[in-house]
Design an enzyme around this catalytic site. Structure first.
Site, PDB file in Angstrom:
ATOM      1  N   HIS A   1       0.809  -1.219   0.000  1.00  0.00           N
ATOM      2  CA  HIS A   1       0.000   0.000   0.000  1.00  0.00           C
ATOM      3  C   HIS A   1       0.846   1.275   0.000  1.00  0.00           C
ATOM      4  O   HIS A   1       0.340   2.360  -0.289  1.00  0.00           O
ATOM      5  CB  HIS A   1      -0.981   0.012   1.191  1.00  0.00           C
ATOM      6  CG  HIS A   1      -0.357   0.299   2.516  1.00  0.00           C
ATOM      7  ND1 HIS A   1      -0.065  -0.695   3.433  1.00  0.00           N
ATOM      8  CD2 HIS A   1       0.029   1.465   3.102  1.00  0.00           C
ATOM      9  CE1 HIS A   1       0.459  -0.143   4.522  1.00  0.00           C
ATOM     10  NE2 HIS A   1       0.524   1.159   4.340  1.00  0.00           N
TER      11      HIS A   1
ATOM     12  N   ASP B   1       0.030  -7.792   1.922  1.00  0.00           N
ATOM     13  CA  ASP B   1       0.312  -6.367   1.738  1.00  0.00           C
ATOM     14  C   ASP B   1       1.810  -6.111   1.622  1.00  0.00           C
ATOM     15  O   ASP B   1       2.358  -5.196   2.251  1.00  0.00           O
ATOM     16  CB  ASP B   1      -0.290  -5.550   2.890  1.00  0.00           C
ATOM     17  CG  ASP B   1      -0.213  -4.048   2.637  1.00  0.00           C
ATOM     18  OD1 ASP B   1      -0.156  -3.656   1.456  1.00  0.00           O
ATOM     19  OD2 ASP B   1      -0.171  -3.284   3.622  1.00  0.00           O
TER      20      ASP B   1
ATOM     21  N   SER C   1       4.849   2.168   7.933  1.00  0.00           N
ATOM     22  CA  SER C   1       4.484   1.024   7.100  1.00  0.00           C
ATOM     23  C   SER C   1       5.655   0.581   6.234  1.00  0.00           C
ATOM     24  O   SER C   1       6.317   1.392   5.578  1.00  0.00           O
ATOM     25  CB  SER C   1       3.301   1.393   6.198  1.00  0.00           C
ATOM     26  OG  SER C   1       2.146   1.649   6.957  1.00  0.00           O
TER      27      SER C   1
END
Length: 332
Positions: free
Chosen positions: A175, A205, A284
């Site tokens: 993402h 992810d 992230s």
């Protein structure tokens, strides 16, 4: 009684004595005295007895000196375990030692990279939150226009990555780079390079990047199996929250084999590591490490019961076994 003559370093030449009459009693005494004066000095003659005595004397002096050096001094106190413990405690109280998290972060920091995706600006709540955070970190108004890398480019997302192969192979979150028209990574030494996506694992992810240029001394991170990981184990998250960093936050593993559903309900991730080290947008894709600086997982999400998109104490990471398999090289 006549004293024996001693050798002098500066012998004096005695004046010649008058010859006594031949056959007189003084003749023999004079001859003996002359022989004693003209005889070679003691050091020029081999005298076994005197040499042995001298060596014995020197040896005794050396032994005595050595014994005085090695022998314990009178009244000296022998160290006990209590004395040693007290000295160690005093050192710990007076010396500043780095924390385990600081030492672990120093180990992995050369392998951590900043990842920026450029492209059309996204209008999702998460994208807006990240944009506000980046602007505030730079001292700009929260709603200021996004910075661009080059004219026509918009910085649409900032995340973190970790080098797992010294040829420039980087793990990050999907993402972070999904939909980006250009991806730029910044290495620990400041080198910036364009990166391309070489692999994805949507179910976890994850994305694999290949940097087009790398530092000469690039150091890959060491990966550690999570097979023996337990709740309560110390961990640290290293990354670029809101683009600031590299930043370090420490905590513990608070759960294993957790599941997480994205706020939009579009995706559910399973078999996650739950941790309480602070993480925010921008963390992230960064590494979750143990206190030896080894990578246990890739930070991928934080729990958000509200729309604030800020950390409330629960974060999730994909175990490194899954993450490395995205690069086609399961490490264990």
């Amino acid at each position: 009684m006549r004293r024996p003559a001693f050798y002098s370093r500066s012998p004096r030449t005695l004046p010649p004595a008058a010859e006594p009459a031949a056959g007189s009693p003084a003749d023999a005494a004079a001859v003996a005295e002359a022989d004693a004066v003209q005889a070679p000095p003691p050091h020029a003659r081999w005298q076994p007895g005197r040499r042995a005595f001298a060596l014995l004397t020197v040896g005794c002096i050396a032994i005595a000196a050595g014994g005085a050096f090695w022998a314990p001094r009178q009244g000296a106190k022998a160290l006990t375990q209590k004395d040693i413990d007290a000295a160690v405690l005093r050192t710990l109280q007076t010396a500043t030692l780095p924390s385990p998290a600081a030492k672990a972060a120093d180990i992995v920091r050369p392998s951590v990279v900043r990842v920026v995706g450029y492209g059309p600006e996204k209008a999702t709540p998460e994208a807006k939150t990240q944009k506000r955070g980046r602007n505030m970190a730079k001292g700009k108004p929260p709603e200021a226009p996004a910075d661009g890398g080059t004219p026509g480019e918009v910085e649409r997302g900032v995340g973190t990555g970790v080098v797992i192969v010294d040829k420039g192979v980087i793990l990050t979150n999907l993402h972070v780079v999904a939909g980006a028209e250009k991806i730029k990574v910044t290495f620990a030494d400041g080198l910036e390079a364009i990166a391309v996506i070489t692999g994805v694992q949507p179910e976890n992810d994850l994305a694999v990047l290949q940097a087009q240029k790398i530092p000469d001394d690039l150091i890959p991170a060491v990966m550690r199996s999570t097979a023996d990981l337990r709740s309560g184990d110390q961990v640290a998250a290293v990354g670029f929250p809101f683009g600031i960093g590299p930043s370090v936050s420490a905590g513990v593993v608070s759960g294993l084999k957790r599941s997480f559903r994205s706020p939009e309900g579009k995706q559910e991730l399973g078999n996650l590591i739950q941790f309480d080290a602070a993480a925010n947008p921008g963390n992230s894709g960064g590494p979750l490490i143990n206190m030896d600086g080894e990578v246990l997982g890739i930070v991928t999400a934080i729990l958000n019961p509200t729309q604030q998109r800020t950390f409330i104490g629960i974060g999730f990471a994909v175990p490194i076994e899954n993450a490395a398999s995205a690069a086609g090289s399961p490490p264990f």
